[in-house]
Structure formats: structure tokens, C-alpha cells
Enzyme design. Structure first.
Site, mmCIF file in Angstrom:
data_model
loop_
_atom_site.group_PDB
_atom_site.id
_atom_site.type_symbol
_atom_site.label_atom_id
_atom_site.label_comp_id
_atom_site.label_asym_id
_atom_site.label_seq_id
_atom_site.Cartn_x
_atom_site.Cartn_y
_atom_site.Cartn_z
ATOM 1 N N GLY A 168 -4.838 -8.286 12.619
ATOM 2 C CA GLY A 168 -4.623 -7.533 11.385
ATOM 3 C C GLY A 168 -5.433 -8.066 10.217
ATOM 4 O O GLY A 168 -6.652 -7.893 10.136
ATOM 5 N N THR A 169 -4.742 -8.772 9.341
ATOM 6 C CA THR A 169 -5.335 -9.249 8.093
ATOM 7 C C THR A 169 -6.630 -10.031 8.309
ATOM 8 O O THR A 169 -7.528 -9.989 7.462
ATOM 9 C CB THR A 169 -4.292 -10.125 7.359
ATOM 10 O OG1 THR A 169 -3.073 -9.390 7.292
ATOM 11 C CG2 THR A 169 -4.728 -10.462 5.953
ATOM 12 N N VAL A 210 0.832 -1.196 0.000
ATOM 13 C CA VAL A 210 0.000 0.000 0.000
ATOM 14 C C VAL A 210 0.876 1.259 0.000
ATOM 15 O O VAL A 210 0.592 2.228 -0.704
ATOM 16 C CB VAL A 210 -0.963 -0.010 1.207
ATOM 17 C CG1 VAL A 210 -1.698 1.313 1.330
ATOM 18 C CG2 VAL A 210 -1.959 -1.162 1.071
ATOM 19 N N CYS A 237 7.901 -0.228 8.131
ATOM 20 C CA CYS A 237 7.115 -0.458 6.917
ATOM 21 C C CYS A 237 8.032 -0.817 5.764
ATOM 22 O O CYS A 237 8.917 -0.043 5.409
ATOM 23 C CB CYS A 237 6.314 0.785 6.550
ATOM 24 S SG CYS A 237 5.379 0.522 5.040
ATOM 25 N N GLY A 278 -0.769 -12.367 7.653
ATOM 26 C CA GLY A 278 -1.754 -13.442 7.686
ATOM 27 C C GLY A 278 -1.200 -14.679 8.377
ATOM 28 O O GLY A 278 -0.054 -14.683 8.847
HETATM 29 C C1 FMN Z 1 -2.971 -3.942 3.868
HETATM 30 C C2 FMN Z 1 -2.069 -3.750 5.048
HETATM 31 C C3 FMN Z 1 -1.656 -2.454 5.404
HETATM 32 C C4 FMN Z 1 -0.821 -2.251 6.497
HETATM 33 N N1 FMN Z 1 -0.453 -0.973 6.833
HETATM 34 C C5 FMN Z 1 0.311 -0.755 7.941
HETATM 35 C C6 FMN Z 1 0.636 0.564 8.375
HETATM 36 O O1 FMN Z 1 0.220 1.558 7.775
HETATM 37 N N2 FMN Z 1 1.418 0.703 9.479
HETATM 38 C C7 FMN Z 1 1.882 -0.375 10.179
HETATM 39 O O2 FMN Z 1 2.567 -0.204 11.170
HETATM 40 N N3 FMN Z 1 1.558 -1.633 9.814
HETATM 41 C C8 FMN Z 1 0.794 -1.847 8.709
HETATM 42 N N4 FMN Z 1 0.467 -3.150 8.352
HETATM 43 C C9 FMN Z 1 0.981 -4.273 9.144
HETATM 44 C C10 FMN Z 1 -0.040 -4.773 10.154
HETATM 45 O O3 FMN Z 1 -0.386 -3.765 11.080
HETATM 46 C C11 FMN Z 1 0.509 -5.997 10.912
HETATM 47 O O4 FMN Z 1 1.704 -5.627 11.560
HETATM 48 C C12 FMN Z 1 0.822 -7.167 10.000
HETATM 49 O O5 FMN Z 1 -0.149 -7.252 8.979
HETATM 50 C C13 FMN Z 1 0.919 -8.511 10.736
HETATM 51 O O6 FMN Z 1 -0.291 -8.865 11.359
HETATM 52 P P1 FMN Z 1 -1.414 -9.801 10.669
HETATM 53 O O7 FMN Z 1 -0.733 -11.006 10.135
HETATM 54 O O8 FMN Z 1 -2.398 -10.071 11.746
HETATM 55 O O9 FMN Z 1 -1.995 -8.971 9.566
HETATM 56 C C14 FMN Z 1 -0.370 -3.360 7.244
HETATM 57 C C15 FMN Z 1 -0.795 -4.647 6.896
HETATM 58 C C16 FMN Z 1 -1.640 -4.856 5.823
HETATM 59 C C17 FMN Z 1 -2.069 -6.256 5.477
#
Ligand code: FMN
Ligand code: FAD
Ligand code: FES
Lengths: 263, 304
Positions: B265-266, B71, B130, B217
Site C-alpha cells: 500500500g503506502t 480521503v 473504511c 505504513g
Molecule cells: C491514501 C490511502 C487511501 C486508501 N483508500 C482505500 C480504499 O479506497 N479502499 C480500501 O479498501 N482501502 C484503502 N486504503 C487502505 C489500504 O488499501 C491498506 O489497507 C492500508 O493502507 C494498509 O496497508 P499499507 O500499510 O501497506 O498502506 C487506503 C490507504 C491509503 C494510505
């Protein structure tokens, strides 16, 4: 037009199915009351038991019958998720988030003057949202012209249904049905004064329709099919570059007036 | 009655479940689905000092049990947030933390100062991890020296809860974790996405406009769990765990490994109410295991 109805997560039961080699028409019903849904809106379907399919799959609402809480999806089998869906047995339970996205802009009810000829152009599975749109236009007093295109006759689906709501014109690239060629080459486009175009299909086709619409100075809306993760505005994955910068096609689309797009 | 509340230093969460930045918009996107007061907190979208258009489409590629995103921190900038978004979300009955990102130390400091003025924002989550922006972000999260500087300077101006989000794209996460702790971070959240890549074999092209992107994920969960465990053992400040959490058992596992709270998150994309389901599930788990409070789970992994 944006959706006013609250988004819901609902379970549906598959009660009827019609299958073709590359696609399936799937009719679902729910025991809940369906929210108000407008043509052009879509649902996010959860595909169970498909290890390759982690995210939900966006699919256009093909038709609804709110009175009976029925919703139809027209699914083209392009990968594991859509193949799994199309293979579902009757009575299977399917979870959907709906209604999502904006919708096609509907005109005022038909009058003597004003908009007369509306053409709905669909390519391949892009015809899916046009049935519901055609029905809505019919209810507003219009007789929509459906211009359906495909590679060959087998790609042209739901002919009977389309004929209930308007006139049907067909092109196939191999000439097995209708005129041979591309939708933008169909003779109907030269024979009538087109006042309005709605279009959904593969991107190159929509771009061709958009440039035709610009040439003949015709109002035109297209429905995009960008890849989506959430479908409800939370992830910013589905963006399209427009004259307002990157916008989410799942909330501010999938329907756009061609003047908003940078094509 | 189980006490579900947890403390991250002075910040109290009514339960250990938060939602992860970038996956939960500004919370508003989920109001149709759930009652935000049912979860401990939300971390809103990555916010930068100046507006960012983000990366070109395509920004997403699905992978086995997960997804890659690129993104690129699309957002309208911190001033737009303050003027237009904050007034709409400041009355949410949960902790709203802002995820702050930047390209220079100065960017982080300025954004932190502006957000500090917002009464209803009890903390920020500094995103130094990021993987999707060229000019920084992750650069701060993978070098102890750069991290030291950014945390130190933000800490010097920011008096509320300072959560630091760690990158998993490092050899030894405990080095970075300890650096952040020494510089005064109040808590550590981890993990951000893992740097990955996807290719379309037929087209012989990358699937993302940026070629590489961040993996998230269920597929990242074992890596995340390991890093939470390592970090928990290395620092004294609270750890907020995330990475693939999709159900109650996942959340419990992160807490057992040392997390005081967790972020979802996801998984929100697939089940928009999953965070509430997990909060309820934690309560049920505590009851079944005879725990009086959810905080007893933190680090309770049995090794005997
Ligand atoms: C589409 C998307 C956008 C994300 N944007 C950010 C962000 O702007 N800032 C951030 O610190 N993490 C961002 N993340 C990371 C998530 O906050 C998280 O750390 C990561 O997805 C792992 O957790 P999950 O497996 O439960 O998604 C983003 C993740 C996804 C999938
Ligand atoms: C708003 C919207 C409405 C849609 N409506 C319909 C519909 O009514 N009927 C229908 O059959 N399909 C529709 N689609 C496309 C459908 O979502 C995808 O075909 C589906 O997600 C593919 O999933 P899969 O697991 O079968 O294939 P995957 O393995 O995910 O993909 C297989 C192939 O299809 C391509 N593909 C995947 N998603 C899309 C997409 N969104 N657009 C174009 N190509 C894609 C991939 O690049 C890949 O080459 C719609 C998409 C959107 C965004
Ligand atoms: S698909 Fe997530 S914002 Fe559009």
C-alpha cells in the site's frame, strides 16, 4: 500544460551548495539524461536517515541546465525533512521522482502588440520556481519583472540570478530591503500596465495577489503547495476545491489559473 | 525455477504481490515507473455506486513511520468507472480487482452486479472497513451481524472472486473473519487502516479535516502481522495480508504468518516500483531457501 515526459525515479549527486540561516540552494547533477522539465513542475525528494520523514518531500524545480543534467532546488528549513536535506554534505546521493505536476502556462513569443508586462510575484520560499520561469520567459523575448517579498532582507534569495533574467523589485515587511510592506503594496504594480501575473508563496499572500489580479482584471496563475503523499496522482491526498470539484494539485496542479479556484 | 504463482480459490495470481486499494490509483498512475504484468494483481481505488467528492482538505498527516489519511472514498462512481476507466485498464496483463464500498447493503449489491458484467475484472474486494466515511463503510466491518448481511447479499448476486477486506478496528478479528467465510467470501484481505488521530500542538487543532483518519505504513505492520496470523488460524479460505509491507522481508513475514498473497500500500508512494522489487525478492528468497513454489511459504512459520 501537462507534462509529456515520462516520470522517472533518478539518483542525483549534490555538487554545490549555498547555505543561509533558514534555507539552502542545492545544486544536483545526474549521470542520466534529464527528462524535459517545464517551469512550475516539481520533484519528490527522498530524505534518507530522517526517522521523522517517512514520505518524500515535494520541492519546486528552481533551475535546470539540461545540457549538463543539472537541477537546482531551493529549500527552506521548516521541519526535520527540509533541515536534513539542507544539511547534506557535498557528493551525497539523493533520490528524486520527476518531473511532476503541470507547469506555468507560457505565452507566445513576445510581439509588438499583445502581452508586454509580466510580473512574477514570489513570497518567501515561493520564489523558488520563479527563477526557472523567468529564464523561460526571457527566452521567449520578455523582460520579466520579479517582485520578491519577504519578512526581512534575509528572506530575499538569489538576487544575482534573478537580475540575469529581468528587473527585480523587492518588498520586506521590516523595510530592511526594498520597499517596506507587502508585495501587493509595491509601487511597481501601479506604475506599469500589468498584463500577466505568475505567483507563488504562502497561501494568504497568493490570495491577496489573486484578489488584486481580479480587481485589475489581470490574467493570473498561482502555484499551490498542498500537502502531498505520493505526488503523482495515486493517493488523492493533495486536493484543492475548484470549480471542477476536488482536483489533485500534484497532477492537475500545482499551477492553477485563479479563475479555477474558489478563493 | 521457482513457481511464484498462487491460487486464491479459483483466482490465479502469477505471483503473490498485489497493490492495495487507494494507494495505486487505477494502475495508470504507475505505468511510467513499472510494468504491471510483473505483479500478481492490482486493486483499484475504492468505488461506490454514486460519485463521491471525498472529505475536505487536509486529508493527510504524516506520522512516525507512516501516515494518516482521510480521503473519504473520493471517486466518480461505478458507472463512470465502467464507461471511462475500465476501457483504459481492461487490457492490463494482471488481475485487476475493484474495491467496492457503500453506505447500505443495497449499494454494495448494485455495485457488485454492475462490475460483474465486466469480463476482464475477475473479482471484487468488498471494503467494509473504511474508517473515513460517516455513513457506513466501517460500520459493516465492525459488527458481525451487519457484515453477515452484506456478504450474504453480495454473494447471492456475485459469482466471481469475492475478497472481503477486514477492518482492524475490532476486538477480535477472527469473529468477523469466520462470519465472512460462512457467508461465502472466497478470500479475506487485511488489514485496512487503523483508526487514528493527529494534532498540531502549536495550532491546537486536528491535522485532518475529519479529526480522525486511517493509519497506514510501517508503523502498523506488527498489528497487521498479528491479525493475519490470528485470521489464518481461524479460517480455511485464503488470506491476503497487508499493512506496512515495504520490502521483501516484510512480504515473506506476512506469508509465513499465513498469507497466501500480499498487498503493498503506502510504500508505493515512496518507491513506486517496490511491488516489482518485492515480487523479484520473493523469487530470490525461495531459491535461497530451496522452495519450489512461493505457496509453500504460506503459514510456514516455525514454532518448534
Ligand atoms: C491514501 C490511502 C487511501 C486508501 N483508500 C482505500 C480504499 O479506497 N479502499 C480500501 O479498501 N482501502 C484503502 N486504503 C487502505 C489500504 O488499501 C491498506 O489497507 C492500508 O493502507 C494498509 O496497508 P499499507 O500499510 O501497506 O498502506 C487506503 C490507504 C491509503 C494510505
Ligand atoms: C508542489 C510543491 C512545491 C514546493 N516547493 C518548495 C520549494 O521549492 N522549496 C521549499 O523549501 N519548499 C517547497 N515546498 C514545501 C515543502 O514541501 C515543505 O516545506 C516540506 O515538505 C516540509 O517538510 P519538513 O519535513 O521539513 O517539515 P514538516 O515537519 O513536514 O513540516 C514542518 C512545517 O511545515 C509545514 N508544511 C509541511 N509541508 C508543507 C507544504 N507543502 N506547504 C506548506 N507548509 C508545509 C507543516 O505544516 C509544518 O508546520 C513545496 C511544496 C509543494 C506541495
Ligand atoms: S499527492 Fe497523491 S494524489 Fe496528489
Amino acid at each position: 500544460m501537462s507534462s509529456i515526459a515520462n516520470k522517472l525515479v533518478l539518483d542525483f549527486i549534490l555538487y554545490e551548495k549555498e547555505e543561509w540561516p533558514n534555507s539552502a540552494l542545492m545544486k544536483f547533477k545526474t549521470t542520466e539524461i534529464l527528462p524535459e522539465i517545464f517551469p512550475g513542475q516539481f520533484v519528490q525528494v527522498k530524505v534518507e536517515d530522517s526517522p521523522e520523514t517517512y514520505l518524500r518531500r515535494p520541492l519546486s524545480v528552481n533551475f535546470i541546465d539540461r545540457g549538463n543534467s543539472c537541477l537546482w532546488l531551493l529549500v527552506q528549513k521548516v521541519g526535520p525533512g527540509t533541515r536534513k536535506l539542507a544539511a547534506l554534505a557535498l557528493d551525497s546521493k539523493v533520490n528524486m521522482i520527476l518531473p511532476l505536476g503541470n507547469s506555468f502556462s507560457l505565452p507566445e513569443p513576445k510581439k509588438e502588440s499583445g502581452i508586454q508586462n509580466i510580473v512574477l510575484i514570489g513570497g518567501g520560499i515561493g520564489t523558488a520556481p520563479l527563477l526557472f520561469l523567468g529564464k523561460s520567459l526571457r527566452e521567449l523575448g520578455y523582460l520579466p519583472n520579479f517582485l520578491l517579498g519577504g519578512r526581512s532582507a534575509a528572506d530575499i534569495l538569489q538576487l544575482e540570478e534573478f537580475r540575469l533574467y529581468g528587473k527585480v523589485f523587492i518588498t520586506t515587511q521590516d523595510g530592511t530591503l526594498g520597499e517596506q510592506g507587502l508585495v501587493t503594496e509595491h509601487s511597481i504594480l501601479n506604475e506599469i500596465q500589468v498584463d500577466r501575473i505568475y505567483c507563488c508563496g504562502p497561501k494568504p499572500m497568493m490570495q491577496a495577489v489573486a484578489s488584486l489580479a481580479k480587481k485589475i482584471n489581470c490574467w493570473c496563475e498561482v502555484s499551490l503547495e498542498n500537502l502531498m503523499a505520493c505526488g503523482f496522482g495515486a493517493c488523492l491526498c493533495c486536493v484543492e476545491k475548484t470549480n471542477k470539484g476536488h482536483v489533485c494539485t500534484c497532477t492537475e496542479g500545482p499551477v492553477f489559473n485563479i479563475n479555477e479556484l474558489l478563493w | 525455477m521457482v513457481d511464484l504463482s498462487v491460487q486464491l480459490k479459483a483466482l490465479r495470481l502469477k505471483n503473490p504481490v498485489m497493490t492495495a486499494s487507494g494507494t495505486f490509483g487505477y494502475g495508470e498512475e504507475y505505468l511510467d515507473f513499472m510494468d504491471l504484468s510483473r505483479i500478481g494483481g492490482i486493486i483499484v481505488k475504492g468505488t461506490t455506486i454514486r460519485p463521491r467528492e471525498g472529505n475536505d482538505y487536509p486529508r493527510m498527516a504524516e506520522t512516525a513511520s507512516g501516515m494518516l489519511n482521510a480521503v473519504g472514498l473520493q471517486n466518480k462512481g461505478v458507472n463512470y468507472f465502467v464507461k471511462n476507466i475500465y476501457p483504459r485498464i481492461c487490457d492490463f496483463d494482471t488481475n485487476v480487482l475493484v474495491n467496492v464500498s457503500g453506505s447500505t447493503v443495497e449499494d454494495y449489491v448494485q455495485a457488485a452486479e454492475i462490475i460483474q458484467e465486466l469480463d476482464k475484472i475477475p473479482g471484487i474486494e468488498l471494503n467494509v472497513s473504511c474508517p473515513n466515511v460517516k455513513e457506513g463503510g466501517m460500520a459493516f466491518g465492525v459488527s458481525a451481524k451487519a457484515l453477515c448481511q452484506v456478504v450474504k447479499e453480495v454473494r447471492a448476486v456475485y459469482r466471481k472472486h469475492l475478497m472481503l477486506k477486514l477492518s482492524p478496528n475490532v476486538t477480535d478479528i477472527t469473529v468477523l473473519a469466520k462470519t465472512a467465510e460462512e457467508q461465502g467470501a472466497d478470500s479475506l484481505s487485511l488489514i485496512n487502516t487503523l483508526l487514528g488521530m493527529a494534532i498540531d500542538a502549536e495550532k491546537q487543532r486536528p491535522k485532518l479535516s475529519t479529526i480522525t483518519g486511517g493509519l497506514s505504513g510501517p508503523c502498523v505492520k506488527p498489528v497487521a502481522l498479528r491479525m493475519v496470523w490470528q485470521t489464518y488460524k481461524a479460517v480455511k479460505i485464503p488470506v491476503v495480508g497487508m499493512g506496512g509491507i515495504s520490502n521483501t522481508a516484510d512480504a515473506i513475514e506476512f506469508m509465513l504468518a499465513g498469507a497466501s498473497a500480499i498487498q503493498v500500500g503506502t510504500a508505493n508512494f515512496i518507491d513506486p516500483v517496490v511491488s516489482v522489487t518485492i515480487a523479484e525478492g520473493i523469487e530470490d528468497y525461495c531459491q535461497r531457501h530451496g522452495l519450489k513454489s512461493a505457496s509453500e511459504l504460506t503459514g510456514a512459520l516455525r514454532l518448534d
